[in-house]
Write a protein that holds these residues in place. Structure first.
Motif, PDB file in Angstrom:
ATOM      1  N   LEU A 165       0.847  -1.177   0.056  1.00 40.45           N
ATOM      2  CA  LEU A 165      -0.101   0.009  -0.054  1.00 40.45           C
ATOM      3  C   LEU A 165       0.807   1.052   0.093  1.00 40.45           C
ATOM      4  N   ASP A 166       0.833   2.086  -1.198  1.00 38.14           N
ATOM      5  CA  ASP A 166       1.304   3.254  -1.059  1.00 38.14           C
ATOM      6  C   ASP A 166       1.194   4.261  -0.228  1.00 38.14           C
ATOM      7  N   GLU A 167       1.900   4.785   0.591  1.00 34.66           N
ATOM      8  CA  GLU A 167       1.621   5.843   1.516  1.00 34.66           C
ATOM      9  C   GLU A 167       0.890   6.967   1.281  1.00 34.66           C
ATOM     10  N   ARG A 168       1.274   7.286  -0.186  1.00 36.43           N
ATOM     11  CA  ARG A 168       0.714   8.288  -1.015  1.00 36.43           C
ATOM     12  C   ARG A 168      -0.422   8.132  -1.720  1.00 36.43           C
ATOM     13  N   SER A 169      -1.049   6.965  -1.663  1.00 31.38           N
ATOM     14  CA  SER A 169      -2.361   6.646  -2.304  1.00 31.38           C
ATOM     15  C   SER A 169      -3.558   7.560  -2.162  1.00 31.38           C
ATOM     16  N   SER A 170      -4.339   8.012  -2.854  1.00 29.36           N
ATOM     17  CA  SER A 170      -5.270   8.968  -2.679  1.00 29.36           C
ATOM     18  C   SER A 170      -6.462   8.295  -2.142  1.00 29.36           C
ATOM     19  N   VAL A 171      -6.397   6.899  -1.915  1.00 31.69           N
ATOM     20  CA  VAL A 171      -7.561   6.190  -1.260  1.00 31.69           C
ATOM     21  C   VAL A 171      -7.447   6.370   0.252  1.00 31.69           C
ATOM     22  N   ILE A 172      -6.287   6.563   0.809  1.00 25.34           N
ATOM     23  CA  ILE A 172      -6.141   6.437   2.383  1.00 25.34           C
ATOM     24  C   ILE A 172      -6.897   7.619   2.919  1.00 25.34           C
ATOM     25  N   PRO A 173      -7.253   8.802   2.485  1.00 28.41           N
ATOM     26  CA  PRO A 173      -7.934   9.831   2.990  1.00 28.41           C
ATOM     27  C   PRO A 173      -9.456   9.412   2.990  1.00 28.41           C
ATOM     28  N   LEU A 174      -9.685   8.637   1.966  1.00 31.74           N
ATOM     29  CA  LEU A 174     -10.954   7.941   1.786  1.00 31.74           C
ATOM     30  C   LEU A 174     -11.726   7.040   2.813  1.00 31.74           C
ATOM     31  N   VAL A 175     -10.658   6.459   3.162  1.00 29.25           N
ATOM     32  CA  VAL A 175     -11.056   5.332   4.273  1.00 29.25           C
ATOM     33  C   VAL A 175     -10.444   5.501   5.611  1.00 29.25           C
ATOM     34  N   THR A 176     -10.075   6.578   5.855  1.00 20.93           N
ATOM     35  CA  THR A 176      -9.484   6.974   7.229  1.00 20.93           C
ATOM     36  C   THR A 176     -10.282   8.253   7.726  1.00 20.93           C
ATOM     37  N   SER A 177     -10.222   8.348   8.957  1.00 17.14           N
ATOM     38  CA  SER A 177     -11.089   9.479   9.748  1.00 17.14           C
ATOM     39  C   SER A 177     -10.031  10.623   9.755  1.00 17.14           C
ATOM     40  N   THR A 178     -10.574  11.668  10.263  1.00 19.50           N
ATOM     41  CA  THR A 178      -9.654  12.762  10.732  1.00 19.50           C
ATOM     42  C   THR A 178     -10.742  13.344  11.851  1.00 19.50           C
ATOM     43  N   ARG A 179     -10.023  14.112  12.848  1.00 18.52           N
ATOM     44  CA  ARG A 179     -10.736  14.633  13.926  1.00 18.52           C
ATOM     45  C   ARG A 179     -12.256  15.451  13.522  1.00 18.52           C
ATOM     46  N   GLU A 180     -11.961  15.965  12.417  1.00 20.00           N
ATOM     47  CA  GLU A 180     -13.184  16.865  11.829  1.00 20.00           C
ATOM     48  C   GLU A 180     -14.337  16.216  11.330  1.00 20.00           C
ATOM     49  N   ASN A 181     -13.978  14.880  10.729  1.00 24.56           N
ATOM     50  CA  ASN A 181     -14.949  14.016  10.110  1.00 24.56           C
ATOM     51  C   ASN A 181     -15.430  12.838  11.006  1.00 24.56           C
ATOM     52  N   CYS A 182     -14.790  12.498  12.094  1.00 27.35           N
ATOM     53  CA  CYS A 182     -15.062  11.616  12.840  1.00 27.35           C
ATOM     54  C   CYS A 182     -16.524  11.682  13.567  1.00 27.35           C
ATOM     55  N   LEU A 183     -17.251  10.708  13.750  1.00 22.38           N
ATOM     56  CA  LEU A 183     -18.675  11.043  14.350  1.00 22.38           C
ATOM     57  C   LEU A 183     -18.637  10.651  15.774  1.00 22.38           C
ATOM     58  N   GLY A 184     -17.495  10.102  16.386  1.00 21.68           N
ATOM     59  CA  GLY A 184     -17.439   9.674  17.739  1.00 21.68           C
ATOM     60  C   GLY A 184     -18.334   8.737  17.954  1.00 21.68           C
ATOM     61  N   SER A 185     -19.032   8.742  19.161  1.00 16.98           N
ATOM     62  CA  SER A 185     -19.825   7.767  19.846  1.00 16.98           C
ATOM     63  C   SER A 185     -21.313   7.679  18.821  1.00 16.98           C
ATOM     64  N   GLU A 186     -21.531   8.711  17.998  1.00 15.57           N
ATOM     65  CA  GLU A 186     -22.572   8.593  17.093  1.00 15.57           C
ATOM     66  C   GLU A 186     -22.463   7.695  16.049  1.00 15.57           C
ATOM     67  N   CYS A 187     -21.346   7.314  15.814  1.00 15.55           N
ATOM     68  CA  CYS A 187     -20.990   6.722  14.366  1.00 15.55           C
ATOM     69  C   CYS A 187     -21.766   5.196  14.619  1.00 15.55           C
ATOM     70  N   PRO A 188     -22.305   4.755  13.443  1.00 15.17           N
ATOM     71  CA  PRO A 188     -23.019   3.507  13.351  1.00 15.17           C
ATOM     72  C   PRO A 188     -21.690   2.342  13.558  1.00 15.17           C
ATOM     73  N   GLU A 189     -20.448   2.587  13.271  1.00 17.93           N
ATOM     74  CA  GLU A 189     -19.397   1.673  13.405  1.00 17.93           C
ATOM     75  C   GLU A 189     -18.638   1.841  14.454  1.00 17.93           C
ATOM     76  N   TYR A 190     -19.283   2.692  15.588  1.00 25.36           N
ATOM     77  CA  TYR A 190     -18.517   2.956  16.912  1.00 25.36           C
ATOM     78  C   TYR A 190     -17.945   1.615  17.817  1.00 25.36           C
ATOM     79  N   ARG A 191     -18.700   0.712  17.706  1.00 23.39           N
ATOM     80  CA  ARG A 191     -18.368  -0.239  18.572  1.00 23.39           C
ATOM     81  C   ARG A 191     -17.310  -1.230  18.103  1.00 23.39           C
ATOM     82  N   GLY A 192     -17.269  -1.072  16.629  1.00 25.42           N
ATOM     83  CA  GLY A 192     -15.852  -1.771  16.115  1.00 25.42           C
ATOM     84  C   GLY A 192     -14.997  -1.147  15.623  1.00 25.42           C
ATOM     85  N   CYS A 193     -14.763   0.266  16.130  1.00 22.26           N
ATOM     86  CA  CYS A 193     -13.971   1.267  15.614  1.00 22.26           C
ATOM     87  C   CYS A 193     -12.517   0.838  16.015  1.00 22.26           C
TER      88      CYS A 193
END
Length: 666
Positions: A165-193
């Motif tokens: 996996l190339d660390e420069r891949s344009s896909v990485i930002p699409l499948v990882t979270s940031t502080r800004e877009n993380c939904l926290g405890s309200e995320c549907p996937e929170y239990r498996g985060c």
């Protein structure tokens, strides 16, 4: 004897026993031998742990500093935090060094690895990426499919598990979270985060491995899990501490980037159309934010038609331009308009509420950059071919580190192979606010006078004179031929990298025995280094990222060539601000800053050459100022004690001699 003295002698005795002949380290490794330098460092670390003091220790190549701090940290039985410079060093500690020591010392110590959000797969973002109508290209689609398959079996969610996996891949930002877009405890996937799982494991572990970026990101954002972790540890170790200050400067400031805004616009469009279609003009709002970000980048570029690589522009050079100020204000207005629209629908879903927060934060940051910078801080603009970042930063990490150290009594250990050029290690201690710390310098055990040579050509163009790059390439070609490849050329700029690399390729074209030229940027760093190791008769030309953290022991690397003395760029806004501060203190910026920085960088680059007791090699510094200017003696003194060669013929003869003793191919 006091209780403290008793505890101290107990830990010191355990450390000495671990490193002694016949001890557990030797029993586990037949090749192990006792090293006085390693034991001296380990004893100092143990003393700092017992006394809960601050230790700054420089340990030369080959001392074995990793075990020198790990053994006392493990034997002390205290909760410990270890911070490294990079994620790859984190992985090395967690996957190799700690499991080995835990087994050898028979200690039931629980260990955890904690990285930043961008290192972990976000299950919710993966769902959104899968549902996206388009990806940048077919490579991105292929990468996403690979990640989806891996997501079914991974336990940690750490993207480092994915080979290739190339660390420069344009896909990485699409499948990882940031502080800004993380939904926290309200995320549907929170239990498996995966991020939350890693934080829980870190809080429960006896020893946690983090990195410098994560440490400072939390001081700034309180969003990495460190806020709860740091107060609970008794020992904090910072390996590769020479990178600590710059990591801190990068995270303790504030930034506003065009990529942030464009990502926000993309997310707002997708979520708005998916969850609140028809309630707001989502396409118009997203297009307005996207356009404002791109126009701000164009205004920042100004008269610069073509930008290659990354440029750092002075804030003052753009802040007086009407078009820059207007586009910055327009960006703030676009984000504010998006925030107002999102506020109407925030109660419909957590995604929309988080987008409203992001829009407000972007608008506030744009407004902040429209005001004067805070005292003691510096601003600049990072410009790339397709983006920009507005940055406001402190000049150093003094205040942040002093505040952390004063907050709670614990042992603080800072170590690296390069922390300064004097006994007090002032290059590091001043910028980290650790002037009162105990310092220790432990020299490398390698026999540099016998095994290494230094050549500084004095009859050579100066770096600012025509023909310097061509002369570097000519000398590098001669050295590579004498060594049979086995050569690194380290440049201080990307422009020099391209010039030297292309000239070498042209020079080697007609050779009966070809020499392969590998240039930084052609493939990811790890792959490039592996090609160098796998390719007979190769030269690797690299810039800043190859000056440190590269380990090529044995005969595969016998010549390191540095194109010029690595002085900081005088027109860098951060450098300019630091110079002004030194001048205001009545100090000499050239001696106290430029020469000090060059000495440390030179030491780092030279450190690539000799990596084991049997290594032999030649260091070439293609800058005649090192041999003719008064400060050259200070720079030479910062290097290991190599024999100095005066003529090119001597240098080539030395390379021919040591390459002849090496295997035909290693």
């Amino acid at each position: 004897m006091s209780a403290a003295d008793g505890l101290r002698s107990e830990l010191q005795a355990a450390v000495s026993a671990a490193f002694a002949l016949g001890g557990p380290l030797q029993r586990a490794d037949a090749q192990y031998r006792e090293r006085g330098a390693q034991l001296e460092l380990a004893a100092a670390v143990a003393d700092a742990i017992d006394a809960r003091e601050v230790l700054v220790a420089e340990a030369g190549t080959g001392v074995g500093k990793t075990f020198a701090y790990l053994v006392p940290a493990l034997l002390a039985g205290h909760r410990t935090l270890i911070s490294t410079a990079t994620k790859s060093l984190q992985d090395q500690l967690y996957l190799r060094d700690l499991p080995r020591l835990r087994e050898v010392l028979a200690l039931p110590v629980s260990v955890a690895l904690l990285k930043g959000r961008s290192s972990y797969l976000c299950l919710q973002r993966l769902v959104q990426a899968r549902e996206a109508t388009a990806l940048p290209d077919r490579y991105a689609a292929r990468t996403l499919a690979k990640i989806e398959q891996w997501a079914q079996r991974t336990v940690s969610g750490d993207l480092a598990e994915l080979d290739g996996l190339d660390e420069r891949s344009s896909v990485i930002p699409l499948v990882t979270s940031t502080r800004e877009n993380c939904l926290g405890s309200e995320c549907p996937e929170y239990r498996g985060c995966h991020v939350m799982k890693a934080r829980r494991e870190a809080m429960a572990a006896d020893l946690v491995v983090v990195n410098h970026h994560l440490f400072f990101a939390d001081l700034s954002l309180r969003d990495t899990g460190m806020a709860e972790l740091l107060p609970s540890v008794d020992v904090a170790v910072f390996d590769e501490a020479h990178q600590l200050a710059e990591a801190g400067v990068a995270f303790l400031g504030s930034t506003l980037g065009s990529a942030q805004v464009i990502d926000f616009a993309r997310d707002m469009l997708a979520v708005g159309l998916g969850q609140a279609r028809g309630l707001q003009p989502w396409q118009e709002l997203a297009a307005g934010c996207d356009r404002a970000a791109r126009e701000l980048r164009l205004a920042a570029a100004g008269p610069l038609r073509e930008v290659r690589g990354s440029l750092k522009l002075r804030w003052a050079d753009r802040a007086d331009r009407a078009d820059f100020i207007e586009t910055l204000a327009a960006l703030g207005q676009a984000c504010r308009g998006a925030a107002d629209a999102l506020d109407v629908v925030v109660e419909m879903s957590p995604d929309l509420a988080k987008l409203a927060e992001r829009a407000s934060a972007l608008a506030a940051r744009a407004a902040g950059f429209g005001l004067e910078a805070e005292p003691g801080r510096v601003r600049w603009i990072d410009l790339t071919p397709h983006g920009l970042r507005l940055v406001e930063s402190p000049l150093d990490v003094r205040d942040a580190m002093r505040e952390q150290i004063a907050a709670a009594p614990k042992a603080w250990i800072f170590t690296s192979a390069t922390l300064g050029a004097d006994e007090r290690l002032t290059w590091f201690t001043e910028q980290a606010g650790l002037e009162t710390a105990r310092t220790l310098r432990v020299d490398s055990p390698f026999d540099y006078p016998m095994h290494a040579r230094l050549f500084v050509p004095t009859r050579f163009p100066k770096p600012n004179e025509p023909g310097h790059t061509a002369s570097v390439a000519r000398l590098a070609a001669a050295c590579a031929r004498a060594a049979g490849g086995r050569t690194f050329v380290l440049t201080t700029t990307l422009r020099a990298l391209a010039g030297v690399g292309e000239a070498l390729q042209a020079d080697f074209e007609g050779d009966a025995e070809p020499i392969t030229v590998l240039m930084q940027g052609s493939v990811p760093k790890r792959q490039l280094l592996q090609r160098f190791l796998d390719t007979p008769r190769a030269v690797l030309v690299g810039s800043q990222s190859f000056w440190e953290g590269i380990d090529v022991p044995g005969e595969a690397l016998q010549c390191v060539i540095i194109d010029k003395l690595p002085f900081p760029p005088p027109n860098d806004p951060l450098v300019e601000a630091r110079v002004k501060r030194l001048e205001s203190e009545g100090r000499n910026p050239f001696n106290d800053y430029f020469v000090a920085e060059a000495a440390v960088s030179l030491k780092q680059g030279a450190g690539r050459l000799i990596r084991s007791e049997s290594d032999r090699g030649l260091l070439v510094v293609c800058d005649p100022r090192m041999g003719t200017m008064g400060y050259g003696q200070r720079l030479r003194a910062a290097l290991p004690p190599m024999q100095v060669l005066r003529e090119e013929a001597q240098a080539l003869a030395w390379l021919a001699e040591i390459s002849k003793a090496a295997p035909a191919w290693v």
